[in-house]
Design an enzyme around this catalytic site. Structure first.
Site: not given
Length: 548
Positions: A42, A109, A145
């Site tokens: 990330e 995200k 994540c």
């Protein structure tokens, strides 16, 4: 579905070093030409987290240029890369699939963390669409994540149809956190009935330590591959109809105990902070006590003996065994060691202050002056040698203010800042796992600041096993003082410790940064006002209860 080779690039990316990070990505692609897909963590291009650098137009422009450079370099394979992505006035935390100058797929995200050390909602807006791309007959889902924590994120992907999932991460280390990751992702892999490739960042960034420990989780709950803890590296795997096969011989660097993980995380944090900030080495006061002894052992392992300088600064209250033990540890490690008595400096201060302090009784002022004499010496050496001063205090002391501003708190980095005192002892034992690094007498002796005759820490504080538990309940779990008392602790101890924690916020604000290793550290995790009268209300309530 054709067989493909996938490389997990668990590497150390420096915040703001866009050119260096880009070069690392391009070099890794070239080194793994045999791989069909190379996966990076990330925000790999910028490092995690760039914080307010993200507001700069020139920073965003440089990221876009680097993204194109990587896309142009990804000729023999696909590059799956995390980066910030700007669309008009909107900024996303994104992952792109790059190949031969083009972006084949991009995912933004969804779940932006806004708790503890995380502040992503300050910078990014959430994405809302799922992303699946196809390569060599494989249908691959993308998540970033925290998105993987949501069962519905994988349900959306499986509804579209996927063979496996890539999750890129910048997940910082905490005590026993990796077990939680594995448990959660095992559940997700079983729910989705597909493998999950989890790639994590690895390196130190200010107070954060990214521990790597990337892995591949199979739908039956088996770990097919596990990369080392706190060690940047790459690993390649073969994906085909028969399953997933690890192609590399990975170092067996998976600590079997959480204590070993903490030790390695602290070593990595020191190494990266020193090297990334351009210091030539480290410098600290080696007092013969447990905290400076552990700091010394960690620094030597992180940087090598030639980059570590310990200074013993004895005073009239310093015991002979403290001097002997400090010298012995320096010899054990082969580090530079100097002995600089502070008595002349202290006496000179007292002589100059005599007209102002005449007629007053000796108190903590004189104790603090000893610590500040030592701090002045260390900072002078640091200025001359460009060595970084490490402060050696631990979390328990910092919590209750058992430390001196501009004295033992001097320094640019504090390795034990988030390490409770009892864990300091456990880590000191671990440091001696392969032979005596820290003299055993240092570990066995009762702790003392040695700022007064026959001084012991327990003269001023509850025993450390008790103190650490109270701190943990109040600071890390937000228990009220009364709830802590009700759980079995002495009322006077609890309210005294809580009051000390509350009134010493001003000290902690001036402390050096240090690596986070517990669930809540004294920095971004716990943001309390300095001017705070809530403890007065608690004390008032206690008095009223006593009257009843």
């Amino acid at each position: 579905m054709k067989p493909i080779t996938v490389t997990l690039a668990q590497l150390d990316f420096t915040v703001g070093a866009i050119t260096k990070n880009t070069d690392t990505i391009i070099r890794t692609l070239a080194d793994h030409k045999q791989s069909d897909i190379v996966i990076f963590p990330e925000l790999a291009i910028t490092g995690y987290s760039p914080e307010d650098l993200l507001f700069r137009p020139d920073f965003q422009r440089r990221v876009s240029e680097s993204l194109q450079q990587i896309a142009d370099a990804a000729v023999d394979n696909l590059a799956v890369v995390g980066h910030p992505h700007c669309v008009g006035d909107e900024l996303f935390n994104s992952v792109s699939v790059l190949h031969r100058g083009k972006c084949l797929a991009r995912y933004h995200k969804h779940r932006l963390p806004q708790y503890g050390v995380f502040d992503e909602q300050r910078y990014f807006i959430p994405g809302h669409e799922s992303c699946v791309f196809s390569w060599q007959g494989h249908r691959i889902g993308l998540v970033i994540c925290e998105d993987l924590w949501r069962a519905d994120a994988l349900r959306e992907l499986t509804a579209i149809g996927i063979d496996w999932v890539i999750s890129i991460n910048a997940s910082p280390f905490e005590f026993e956190k990796h077990k939680q990751r594995v448990t959660m992702i095992k559940q997700r892999a079983q729910e989705a009935n597909c493998p999950i490739v989890y790639v994590n960042n690895c390196g130190g960034q200010d107070e954060l330590v990214f521990d790597g420990h990337s892995f591949v989780m199979m739908p039956d709950g088996k770990l097919q591959a596990e990369l080392p803890h706190c060690r940047p590296c790459c690993a390649s795997l073969r994906f085909d109809k028969s399953g997933i096969t690890l192609l590399d011989d990975l170092p067996m660097d998976h600590p079997n105990e959480s204590l070993a993980e903490v030790y390695q995380a602290l070593v990595l944090s020191i190494r990266d902070y020193v090297q990334k900030n351009g210091f030539k080495g480290v410098l600290f006061g080696l007092s013969g006590g447990i905290d400076s002894a552990l700091t010394c052992a960690l620094a030597a392992e992180a940087l090598g003996k030639e980059h570590v300088h310990a200074v013993m600064m004895p005073f009239r209250y310093t015991s002979e065994i403290s001097i002997e033990d400090a010298l012995q540890q320096a010899k054990n490690l082969g580090i530079q060691y100097d002995n600089i008595p502070i008595e002349p400096i202290y006496n000179s201060f007292m002589q100059q202050l005599e007209p102002v302090l005449a007629g007053t009784m000796a108190d903590i002022t004189e104790e603090n002056l000893q610590a500040r004499s030592r701090g002045t010496i260390l900072m002078a050496i640091s200025n001359k040698t460009r060595a970084l001063v490490l402060s050696t205090g631990n979390k328990s002391e910092l919590a209750v203010g058992y430390c001196t501003l501009y004295g033992d708190m001097c320094g640019g980095f504090s390795p034990l800042k988030d390490v409770p005192k009892m864990m300091v002892y456990a880590l000191a034992d671990y440091a001696n796992r392969n032979g005596e690094v820290i003299p055993q007498r240092v570990i066995d002796r009762p702790p003392s600041a040695e700022l007064a005759p026959d001084q012991k820490d327990e003269d001023s504080l509850p025993p450390y096993p008790v103190l650490d538990k109270i701190i943990s309940l109040y600071v890390e779990q937000d228990w009220s003082p009364q709830a802590i008392v009700d759980s079995g602790f002495n009322r006077a101890d609890v309210f005294r410790v809580v009051r000390l924690i509350d009134i010493n916020e001003f000290k902690r604000r001036q402390a050096a940064t240090g690596p986070k290793i517990t669930a809540r550290n004294f920095s971004k995790d716990r943001r309390y006002p300095i001017t705070n009268h809530f403890h007065f209300e608690q004390e008032r309530q206690l008095v009223e209860e006593a009257k009843k």
